[in-house]
Design a protein around this motif. Structure first.
Motif, short mmCIF file in Angstrom:
data_model
loop_
_atom_site.label_atom_id
_atom_site.label_comp_id
_atom_site.label_asym_id
_atom_site.label_seq_id
_atom_site.Cartn_x
_atom_site.Cartn_y
_atom_site.Cartn_z
N THR A 74 12.59 7.61 -2.76
CA THR A 74 11.42 7.18 -1.89
C THR A 74 10.95 6.04 -2.22
OG1 THR A 74 9.88 8.29 -3.09
CG2 THR A 74 10.67 9.42 -1.42
N VAL A 75 10.85 5.77 -3.74
CA VAL A 75 9.96 4.50 -4.20
C VAL A 75 10.92 3.25 -4.37
CG1 VAL A 75 8.58 3.68 -6.26
CG2 VAL A 75 8.35 6.09 -5.34
N ASP A 76 11.99 3.62 -4.87
CA ASP A 76 12.97 2.53 -5.06
C ASP A 76 13.27 1.82 -3.91
OD1 ASP A 76 12.80 2.91 -7.72
OD2 ASP A 76 14.88 3.96 -8.16
N PRO A 77 13.56 2.55 -2.56
CA PRO A 77 13.99 1.78 -1.45
C PRO A 77 12.76 0.96 -0.96
CG PRO A 77 14.65 3.92 -1.20
CD PRO A 77 13.90 3.87 -2.79
N LEU A 78 11.65 1.53 -0.97
CA LEU A 78 10.41 0.63 -0.72
C LEU A 78 10.31 -0.62 -1.63
CD1 LEU A 78 7.56 3.30 -0.40
CD2 LEU A 78 8.47 1.66 1.31
N SER A 79 10.39 -0.40 -2.79
CA SER A 79 10.21 -1.52 -3.82
C SER A 79 11.61 -2.53 -3.53
CB SER A 79 10.42 -0.89 -5.40
OG SER A 79 10.44 -2.15 -6.25
N ALA A 80 12.80 -2.06 -3.22
CA ALA A 80 13.70 -3.27 -3.11
C ALA A 80 13.66 -3.73 -1.76
CB ALA A 80 15.03 -2.24 -2.98
N GLU A 81 13.15 -2.89 -0.67
CA GLU A 81 12.71 -3.74 0.47
C GLU A 81 11.54 -4.89 0.51
OE1 GLU A 81 12.83 -4.86 4.41
OE2 GLU A 81 14.20 -3.83 3.27
N LEU A 82 10.85 -4.56 -0.50
CA LEU A 82 9.51 -5.27 -0.67
C LEU A 82 9.94 -6.76 -1.55
CD1 LEU A 82 6.32 -5.34 -0.20
CD2 LEU A 82 6.17 -4.28 -2.46
N ARG A 83 10.95 -6.25 -2.44
CA ARG A 83 11.45 -7.51 -3.21
C ARG A 83 12.22 -8.33 -2.34
NH1 ARG A 83 13.36 -4.39 -7.02
NH2 ARG A 83 11.79 -3.78 -8.45
N ARG A 84 13.28 -7.70 -1.52
CA ARG A 84 13.96 -8.64 -0.49
C ARG A 84 13.13 -9.34 0.37
NH1 ARG A 84 16.14 -8.04 4.08
NH2 ARG A 84 15.04 -6.27 4.60
N THR A 85 12.07 -8.77 1.06
CA THR A 85 11.59 -9.80 2.13
C THR A 85 10.32 -10.55 1.40
OG1 THR A 85 9.89 -7.81 2.26
CG2 THR A 85 11.73 -7.55 3.64
N GLY A 86 10.10 -10.22 0.16
CA GLY A 86 9.11 -11.33 -0.46
C GLY A 86 7.88 -10.74 -0.22
N GLY A 87 7.52 -9.45 0.12
CA GLY A 87 6.20 -8.93 0.37
C GLY A 87 5.46 -9.46 1.67
N ARG A 139 0.85 -1.18 -0.12
CA ARG A 139 0.12 0.06 0.10
C ARG A 139 0.96 1.27 -0.04
NH1 ARG A 139 -3.31 -0.89 4.74
NH2 ARG A 139 -2.95 -3.15 4.67
N ARG A 140 1.89 1.27 0.70
CA ARG A 140 2.82 2.38 0.79
C ARG A 140 3.42 2.58 -0.52
NH1 ARG A 140 6.54 0.95 5.09
NH2 ARG A 140 8.04 2.06 4.14
N LEU A 141 3.82 1.56 -1.21
CA LEU A 141 4.48 1.60 -2.63
C LEU A 141 3.60 2.27 -3.56
CD1 LEU A 141 7.03 1.11 -4.18
CD2 LEU A 141 6.31 -1.20 -4.64
N ARG A 142 2.17 1.53 -3.44
CA ARG A 142 1.37 2.11 -4.40
C ARG A 142 0.84 3.64 -4.21
NH1 ARG A 142 -3.28 -2.45 -4.08
NH2 ARG A 142 -2.31 -3.90 -5.59
N ALA A 143 0.92 4.07 -2.84
CA ALA A 143 0.70 5.45 -2.84
C ALA A 143 2.13 6.40 -2.90
CB ALA A 143 0.45 5.58 -1.19
N ALA A 144 3.08 5.95 -2.96
CA ALA A 144 4.05 6.55 -3.53
C ALA A 144 4.35 6.89 -4.84
CB ALA A 144 5.56 5.86 -2.91
N TYR A 145 3.94 5.60 -5.72
CA TYR A 145 3.92 5.63 -7.13
C TYR A 145 2.52 6.61 -7.34
CZ TYR A 145 7.03 2.26 -8.81
OH TYR A 145 8.35 1.59 -9.12
N ARG A 146 1.71 6.80 -6.76
CA ARG A 146 0.52 7.70 -7.24
C ARG A 146 0.68 9.03 -6.95
NH1 ARG A 146 -2.86 5.97 -3.47
NH2 ARG A 146 -3.11 4.23 -4.23
N ILE A 147 1.56 9.29 -5.86
CA ILE A 147 1.81 10.67 -5.65
C ILE A 147 2.70 11.14 -6.74
CG2 ILE A 147 3.18 12.23 -4.06
CD1 ILE A 147 1.84 10.47 -1.78
N LEU A 148 3.73 10.31 -7.21
CA LEU A 148 4.84 10.50 -8.32
C LEU A 148 4.19 10.85 -9.57
CD1 LEU A 148 7.84 8.11 -7.79
CD2 LEU A 148 7.81 10.55 -7.73
N ARG A 149 3.07 10.02 -9.95
CA ARG A 149 2.38 10.09 -11.29
C ARG A 149 1.51 11.34 -11.12
NH1 ARG A 149 1.05 4.64 -10.43
NH2 ARG A 149 -0.99 5.45 -9.84
N ARG A 150 0.83 11.77 -10.13
CA ARG A 150 0.25 12.76 -10.19
C ARG A 150 0.90 14.08 -10.02
NH1 ARG A 150 -4.27 10.74 -5.38
NH2 ARG A 150 -5.56 9.42 -6.95
N GLY A 151 2.05 14.20 -9.30
CA GLY A 151 2.97 15.21 -9.25
C GLY A 151 3.46 15.68 -10.52
#
Length: 161
Positions: free
Chosen positions: A146-159, A75-87
């Motif tokens: 902001t987004v890449d560290p969240l994505s890397a952490e999600l990939r590392r932990t397997g979500g 959810r945090r990753l989606r929100a970060a991408y959403r903010i980026l796209r909108r901005g």
């Protein structure tokens, strides 16, 4: 002598069979289905030895995994991408929309000379490309921070958190 078809009586309409879907129609059984012999030593002409019995692997333990998209990280990753796209979209399209509105509703401002044959409208039009490139640069910088560290952490932990 005249020919009359059998259904030509005026009181009865011609008989039409009801429509049947293909899967409900009777299938012709002109060829029987092949059944291999039940003898385990029976070999077909192209077989050199009896077929091996398939190896059964043990089933892995089943651990309940929440449905995708219900983790707080996702959810945090989606929100970060959403903010980026909108901005980025609002920056580039907002400047262009401002340019169009000023062109349509403030032609006196847009035709105001700035010097050297340059008008306000032309200067704003020339600024469109740098503003778009600035939006892209800010998008990439924010994504890296902001987004890449969240994505890397999600990939590392397997979500799974």
């Amino acid at each position: 002598m005249s020919y009359e078809p059998p259904h030509a009586s005026p009181s009865q309409p011609p008989h039409r069979p009801r429509y049947q879907p293909r899967h409900q129609r009777p299938q012709p059984s002109h060829r029987p289905q092949y059944q291999p012999p039940q003898d385990p030593d029976f070999l077909l002409p192209w077989q050199s030895s009896a077929p091996a019995t398939p190896r059964r692997w043990p089933n892995p333990p089943v651990t309940p995994v929440p449905a995708p998209g219900h983790h707080s990280d996702v959810r945090r990753l989606r929100a970060a991408y959403r903010i980026l796209r909108r901005g980025a979209t609002l920056t580039a399209l907002g400047f262009f929309t401002l340019f169009l509105l000023l062109s349509g509703f403030a032609p006196g401002l847009m035709t105001h000379p700035l010097g050297g044959g340059l008008t306000t409208g032309l200067a704003l039009g020339l600024c469109q490309l740098p503003v778009t490139l600035l939006a892209i640069a800010l998008y990439e910088r924010t994504a890296r921070r902001t987004v890449d560290p969240l994505s890397a952490e999600l990939r590392r932990t397997g979500g799974t958190r």
